[in-house]
Design a protein around this motif. Sequence first.
Motif, PDB file in Angstrom:
ATOM      1  N   ILE A   1      -6.362  -0.385  10.500  1.00 54.88           N
ATOM      2  CA  ILE A   1      -5.696  -0.788  11.739  1.00 54.88           C
ATOM      3  C   ILE A   1      -4.809   0.568  12.371  1.00 54.88           C
ATOM      4  O   ILE A   1      -5.061   0.671  13.552  1.00 54.88           O
ATOM      5  N   LYS A   2      -4.175   1.491  11.501  1.00 53.79           N
ATOM      6  CA  LYS A   2      -3.743   2.509  12.345  1.00 53.79           C
ATOM      7  C   LYS A   2      -4.794   3.461  12.849  1.00 53.79           C
ATOM      8  O   LYS A   2      -4.479   4.231  13.711  1.00 53.79           O
ATOM      9  N   ALA A   3      -5.973   3.634  11.985  1.00 52.02           N
ATOM     10  CA  ALA A   3      -7.036   4.316  12.671  1.00 52.02           C
ATOM     11  C   ALA A   3      -7.523   3.721  14.084  1.00 52.02           C
ATOM     12  O   ALA A   3      -7.772   4.597  15.236  1.00 52.02           O
TER      13      ALA A   3
ATOM     14  N   GLU B   1       7.660   8.744  -1.034  1.00 50.87           N
ATOM     15  CA  GLU B   1       7.920   7.347  -1.686  1.00 50.87           C
ATOM     16  C   GLU B   1       7.013   6.905  -3.053  1.00 50.87           C
ATOM     17  O   GLU B   1       7.388   6.580  -3.758  1.00 50.87           O
ATOM     18  N   LYS B   2       5.581   7.210  -2.456  1.00 57.53           N
ATOM     19  CA  LYS B   2       4.535   6.653  -3.372  1.00 57.53           C
ATOM     20  C   LYS B   2       4.167   7.485  -4.424  1.00 57.53           C
ATOM     21  O   LYS B   2       3.371   7.026  -5.256  1.00 57.53           O
ATOM     22  N   LEU B   3       4.688   8.648  -4.568  1.00 57.47           N
ATOM     23  CA  LEU B   3       4.474   9.725  -5.537  1.00 57.47           C
ATOM     24  C   LEU B   3       4.534   8.800  -7.111  1.00 57.47           C
ATOM     25  O   LEU B   3       3.824   9.208  -7.975  1.00 57.47           O
TER      26      LEU B   3
ATOM     27  N   GLY C   1       3.367  -8.580 -10.559  1.00 61.41           N
ATOM     28  CA  GLY C   1       2.498  -7.665 -11.092  1.00 61.41           C
ATOM     29  C   GLY C   1       2.011  -6.748  -9.710  1.00 61.41           C
ATOM     30  O   GLY C   1       1.804  -5.582  -9.569  1.00 61.41           O
ATOM     31  N   THR C   2       1.833  -7.665  -8.588  1.00 63.87           N
ATOM     32  CA  THR C   2       1.325  -7.044  -7.224  1.00 63.87           C
ATOM     33  C   THR C   2       2.343  -6.542  -6.518  1.00 63.87           C
ATOM     34  O   THR C   2       2.589  -5.088  -6.136  1.00 63.87           O
ATOM     35  N   ASN C   3       3.510  -7.174  -6.335  1.00 61.14           N
ATOM     36  CA  ASN C   3       4.568  -6.961  -5.473  1.00 61.14           C
ATOM     37  C   ASN C   3       5.628  -6.067  -6.062  1.00 61.14           C
ATOM     38  O   ASN C   3       6.606  -6.714  -6.747  1.00 61.14           O
TER      39      ASN C   3
HETATM   40  C1  CO8 Z   1      -9.155   1.345 -19.362  1.00 62.07           C
HETATM   41  C2  CO8 Z   1      -8.336   1.094 -17.970  1.00 62.07           C
HETATM   42  C3  CO8 Z   1      -7.261   0.256 -18.388  1.00 62.07           C
HETATM   43  C4  CO8 Z   1      -6.663   0.032 -17.007  1.00 62.07           C
HETATM   44  C5  CO8 Z   1      -5.304  -1.185 -17.281  1.00 62.07           C
HETATM   45  C6  CO8 Z   1      -4.599  -1.588 -16.249  1.00 62.07           C
HETATM   46  C7  CO8 Z   1      -3.480  -1.151 -15.771  1.00 62.07           C
HETATM   47  C8  CO8 Z   1      -2.568  -1.665 -14.982  1.00 62.07           C
HETATM   48  O1  CO8 Z   1      -2.941  -2.741 -14.454  1.00 62.07           O
HETATM   49  S1  CO8 Z   1      -1.165  -0.858 -14.416  1.00 62.07           S
HETATM   50  C9  CO8 Z   1      -0.635  -1.989 -13.161  1.00 62.07           C
HETATM   51  C10 CO8 Z   1      -1.337  -1.865 -11.957  1.00 62.07           C
HETATM   52  N1  CO8 Z   1      -0.690  -2.466 -10.839  1.00 62.07           N
HETATM   53  C11 CO8 Z   1      -0.942  -2.493  -9.472  1.00 62.07           C
HETATM   54  O2  CO8 Z   1      -1.964  -1.738  -9.170  1.00 62.07           O
HETATM   55  C12 CO8 Z   1       0.199  -2.922  -8.619  1.00 62.07           C
HETATM   56  C13 CO8 Z   1      -0.479  -3.269  -7.246  1.00 62.07           C
HETATM   57  N2  CO8 Z   1       0.626  -3.269  -6.357  1.00 62.07           N
HETATM   58  C14 CO8 Z   1       0.750  -2.043  -5.599  1.00 62.07           C
HETATM   59  O3  CO8 Z   1       0.330  -0.929  -6.026  1.00 62.07           O
HETATM   60  C15 CO8 Z   1       1.892  -2.145  -4.610  1.00 62.07           C
HETATM   61  O4  CO8 Z   1       2.692  -3.165  -4.690  1.00 62.07           O
HETATM   62  C16 CO8 Z   1       1.158  -2.055  -3.265  1.00 62.07           C
HETATM   63  C17 CO8 Z   1       0.556  -0.913  -2.767  1.00 62.07           C
HETATM   64  C18 CO8 Z   1       0.172  -3.292  -3.048  1.00 62.07           C
HETATM   65  C19 CO8 Z   1       2.177  -2.434  -2.079  1.00 62.07           C
HETATM   66  O5  CO8 Z   1       3.472  -1.426  -2.323  1.00 62.07           O
HETATM   67  P1  CO8 Z   1       4.648  -1.548  -1.341  1.00 62.07           P
HETATM   68  O6  CO8 Z   1       5.595  -0.470  -2.116  1.00 62.07           O
HETATM   69  O7  CO8 Z   1       5.131  -2.758  -1.140  1.00 62.07           O
HETATM   70  O8  CO8 Z   1       3.995  -0.460  -0.103  1.00 62.07           O
HETATM   71  P2  CO8 Z   1       3.539  -1.121   1.260  1.00 62.07           P
HETATM   72  O9  CO8 Z   1       4.747  -1.818   1.910  1.00 62.07           O
HETATM   73  O10 CO8 Z   1       2.213  -2.096   1.065  1.00 62.07           O
HETATM   74  O11 CO8 Z   1       3.076   0.062   1.953  1.00 62.07           O
HETATM   75  C20 CO8 Z   1       4.032   1.228   2.348  1.00 62.07           C
HETATM   76  C21 CO8 Z   1       3.180   2.506   2.464  1.00 62.07           C
HETATM   77  O12 CO8 Z   1       2.846   2.839   0.923  1.00 62.07           O
HETATM   78  C22 CO8 Z   1       1.686   3.413   1.198  1.00 62.07           C
HETATM   79  N3  CO8 Z   1       1.140   3.201  -0.303  1.00 62.07           N
HETATM   80  C23 CO8 Z   1       1.238   2.178  -0.871  1.00 62.07           C
HETATM   81  N4  CO8 Z   1       0.829   2.335  -2.353  1.00 62.07           N
HETATM   82  C24 CO8 Z   1       0.560   3.782  -2.043  1.00 62.07           C
HETATM   83  C25 CO8 Z   1      -0.114   4.664  -3.296  1.00 62.07           C
HETATM   84  N5  CO8 Z   1      -0.351   4.209  -4.422  1.00 62.07           N
HETATM   85  N6  CO8 Z   1      -0.436   6.097  -2.777  1.00 62.07           N
HETATM   86  C26 CO8 Z   1      -0.172   6.278  -1.438  1.00 62.07           C
HETATM   87  N7  CO8 Z   1       0.632   5.650  -0.477  1.00 62.07           N
HETATM   88  C27 CO8 Z   1       0.556   4.438  -1.152  1.00 62.07           C
HETATM   89  C28 CO8 Z   1       0.882   2.317   2.003  1.00 62.07           C
HETATM   90  O13 CO8 Z   1      -0.468   2.810   2.292  1.00 62.07           O
HETATM   91  C29 CO8 Z   1       1.819   2.222   3.203  1.00 62.07           C
HETATM   92  O14 CO8 Z   1       1.517   3.235   4.105  1.00 62.07           O
HETATM   93  P3  CO8 Z   1       1.862   3.246   5.649  1.00 62.07           P
HETATM   94  O15 CO8 Z   1       3.282   2.620   5.797  1.00 62.07           O
HETATM   95  O16 CO8 Z   1       1.489   4.508   6.137  1.00 62.07           O
HETATM   96  O17 CO8 Z   1       0.812   2.183   6.140  1.00 62.07           O
END
Ligand code: CO8
Length: 654
Positions: A449-451, A284-286, A157-159
Motif C-alpha cells: 500500500i505504501k508503494a 523499534e523492530k530490531l 502469539g500474533t499480537n
Molecule cells: C525449526 C524451526 C523452529 C521455529 C519455531 C517457531 C518459533 C516461533 O514461532 S517464535 C514466535 C513467532 N512469533 C511471531 O512471529 C509473532 C508474529 N507477530 C509479529 O511479528 C508482530 O506482532 C507483527 C509484525 C504482526 C505486528 O507487530 P507490531 O509491533 O504490531 O507492528 P505493526 O504495527 O504491525 O507494524 C509497525 C511497523 O513495524 C514494521 N515491522 C513489524 N515487524 C517488523 C520486523 N520484524 N522487522 C521490520 N519491521 C517490522 C511494520 O512493517 C510496520 O512498518 P510501517 O509502519 O513502516 O508500515
Amino acid sequence: MSAHLNAALREGDNPELTEERRKATFDTRKLADEFFGSHLARRRREIAKAIDAIPELHDTKPLPFMTREEKVEEAARKVFTLSKHITDIVDLSNNRETQSLNEMVIGIEGMPISLHFAMFIPALQGQADDEQKREWLDRAIRMEIIGTYAQTELGHGTNLRMLETTATYDKQNKEFILNSPTLTSLKWWPGNMGKSCNYAIVVANLIIDDKLLGPHSFMVQLRDENSHETMPNIQIGDIGPKMAYNSSDNGFLKLSNLRIPRRNMLMKHAKVQEDGTYKKPPHEKLAYSAMVHVRSHMITQHAMLLAYALSISTRYSCIRRQGYIDPKKDEVKVIEYQTQQHRLFPHIARAYAFAFAGTESIRKFEIMKRSLEAGNIELIADLHALTSGLKAVVTYLAGQGIEQARQACGGHGYSMASYMGEIYGVGIAGCTYEGENLVMMQQLGRYLIKAVKSVKEGKKPTGYVAYLAHAGQRHSLIDCRPNEGYAEHIRAFEHIARRQTFRAAERLQKYENSGLSTEQAWNNCTVELNRASRLHTRLFIACNFYERVLDVEDMAVREVLEDLLHLHLNYELIDIASYALEAKKIRPNAVSLVDSWEITDREHRSVLGRRDGHVYENLFKWAKSSDLNQNDVLPSHKKHLLPMMLNARKQSKL
Ligand SMILES: CCCCCCCC(=O)SCCNC(=O)CCNC(=O)[C@H](O)C(C)(C)COP(=O)(O)OP(=O)(O)OC[C@H]1O[C@@H](n2cnc3c(N)ncnc32)[C@H](O)[C@@H]1OP(=O)(O)O
Ligand SMILES: Cc1cc2nc3c(=O)[nH]c(=O)nc-3n(C[C@H](O)[C@H](O)[C@H](O)COP(=O)(O)OP(=O)(O)OC[C@H]3O[C@@H](n4cnc5c(N)ncnc54)[C@H](O)[C@@H]3O)c2cc1C
C-alpha cells in the motif's frame, strides 16, 4: 542417457525405477549442484556418508513405532552422540550444513536443541552486546547451555503489543522483576522449553517508573545447570502432544516475580542504565530480528519438506502399477495417468522454485545483517516484507503439495510407512509458527500500500515493487532479463499482481473516504490485500526462478529446468491450460528430477520412497515390526475384548 552419467543408477534397484533413470536427459548430480549450490551438494553427500558409518546415529527403530517418550529420548540420544562427532562431520558455522545434518540424523520431528540453533543463538547474535555475547553466546555455541526463545503466551502469539509478561526495573537493586501476572500471560509453545532447555530468551514488557516500554528480550535461567532442576520462582513443563513434531518438548513457563540482574536484558540496541535511564533502539523492530532470521531460512526448509514428499510419491508412482490405459496391454505405472502427472509435476516445479527463492531470501538476510552491523537500518523494512510474504506463501503451498503427494500414493500413502503424515504435520506447522500466515501477509500488504501511494505521488519505487509503476512497460520485478520465451509470462504475472494491488489500495481508499476509521477500513480490505500479497510473492518466486534458470551453464540441466520453469509459469498463471503438454516433456525426467534432491532413505524415512524401489517387501517387513504384532494376542485384547465376546456368547446361549 548412458548409465554412468546418471549417478542415481544402482545395481539391484527395482527394474521399474532403473527403467525410469535410464530415461534421464541430464546428470542428477549436476542438477543437485544447482538445487543446493555445488558446495552444499558435495557436503551433503559427504555428511550422508559419514552418518552411514556411525550406527549410533541411525534410528533405533522406525520413528512411527515410537511412543512420545521414546521419541524425546531418541532425539536426546542422537544429540548426545552427535556432540561427540559433529565437528568431524560439519562446519558448525555453516547453518545449511548443520541443517542437513539435523535432517539426516534427527529428522523433522524436532529435538532438544532445535530452538537453540533456530532462535536462541540468532537472538543472542542479533541482540546481545559484546560483553553479553562473551558471557552467553560462546557458551551456547559450545553447547554448555541449551536455550530457547520464549515469546508466545497462552493468550497472545500474533499480537506482540499485547504480551502480558512484565519486566519491571528495580533501581534500588539494579534488577528486573519478571512476572506472569495472569493465566494468559504464561509463556506457551516455545520449543524445548518444557524439559530440555536450561535458559530462555524471554520476551517481556519493559516497565520503568510505571512506564510501559514494549517488548524487550531478557536472558532467564530456567533450570540449574548441574541438577537441571527448575529454578525458584519458575513453574515449567511440556504442553502435551501435538499434531506432529512430537520429539520436541514445547513448553509452558510461569514466572513468579523472578529477579534477574540488570545486565540480563539484551542490550545491543535498547539499553537500561543503572539509574533506570532508558535508551531507545535505533529501530523499534530490531527486537524482532530472530523472527526475521527464522522466516528467511524457513523457505528452503519448506522447499525440502515438499521435496521429501515428492521424492516419495514420484518414485512410488513409478513402481505402483494399477489399471490400464490400453486394456490389451499390462497394468500401467500410475505415473502414466495424466491426472497423476497434474498432481505431481507442478509441485516438483514449485519445490525447485521455492528452493531458489529460499536461497535468495537467505542471501538478502545476510546482506541486511551486514548492513545492520554497519549501523544501517534501511534494509529492515524490505526484508521484513519479503520474508513475511515468502514465509506465508511457501509454507501454505508446500503444505498443499505435500498433501497432493500423499494422496498420489493411494492407501499406502495413508500408512505411516510412507511417513507422509509426519512430513505434512511438520510442514503445515510452518503456516502458524513465526507468525500466522494471514497476519504475515498483511505485513506485506502494508508495504505494498505504501508503494502504491508513492507511485500515485509520481515517484518510482525500486526493488521488488518497481513493477507497480510500470503498467505495460518492459520493466520487471527484479530486472528479469527479457527472454522471449518467458517475457510474456512475466508481463502477464506483473499485470495481474499490479492490478490486484491497485484494486486493494483503491478499495482501502474508498472505505477511508467513506468515514470509516483506518483500522476498520483496513479490516474490510484484508482479503483483497492478502490476495495482492500472495500474487506479489508468487511473482517474486516466478521471476527469481526465471533469473536462476538463465544462470545455469550445463545445457542439459538448463533444459530440464526450463521445462520446469515453463510448467511453473503456466501453472501459476493459467492454472490448467496448456501446461499438460509440458507434463509430457517432464515425464521422462520425473524420477531423475526428484533423485537430484539426493534425499537418502535415512533422511526421508519412507518405505514408499525407497531409493531402490523395493517397496512391497519392505512394507510387509515394516508392518511385521509393529509393536502391536509382538504378541499374537494383545494383552489389552485379553483384558477387555475377549471377556466381552465370551460374555456376549454366554448371553446369547441363555
Ligand atoms: C525449526 C524451526 C523452529 C521455529 C519455531 C517457531 C518459533 C516461533 O514461532 S517464535 C514466535 C513467532 N512469533 C511471531 O512471529 C509473532 C508474529 N507477530 C509479529 O511479528 C508482530 O506482532 C507483527 C509484525 C504482526 C505486528 O507487530 P507490531 O509491533 O504490531 O507492528 P505493526 O504495527 O504491525 O507494524 C509497525 C511497523 O513495524 C514494521 N515491522 C513489524 N515487524 C517488523 C520486523 N520484524 N522487522 C521490520 N519491521 C517490522 C511494520 O512493517 C510496520 O512498518 P510501517 O509502519 O513502516 O508500515
Ligand atoms: C510447532 C510450533 C512451534 C512453536 N514454537 C514457538 C517458539 O519456539 N517460541 C515462541 O515464542 N512461539 C512458538 N510458537 C507459537 C507461534 O509463534 C504462534 O502460535 C504464532 O505466532 C501464532 O500466534 P497464535 O497462536 O496466538 O495465533 P492467533 O494470533 O491467536 O491466531 C488465531 C487466528 O486469528 C487470526 N488473527 C490473529 N490476529 C489477526 C489479525 N491481526 N488479523 C487477521 N487475523 C488475525 C490468525 O490469522 C489465525 O487465523 C510455536 C507454534 C507452533 C505451532
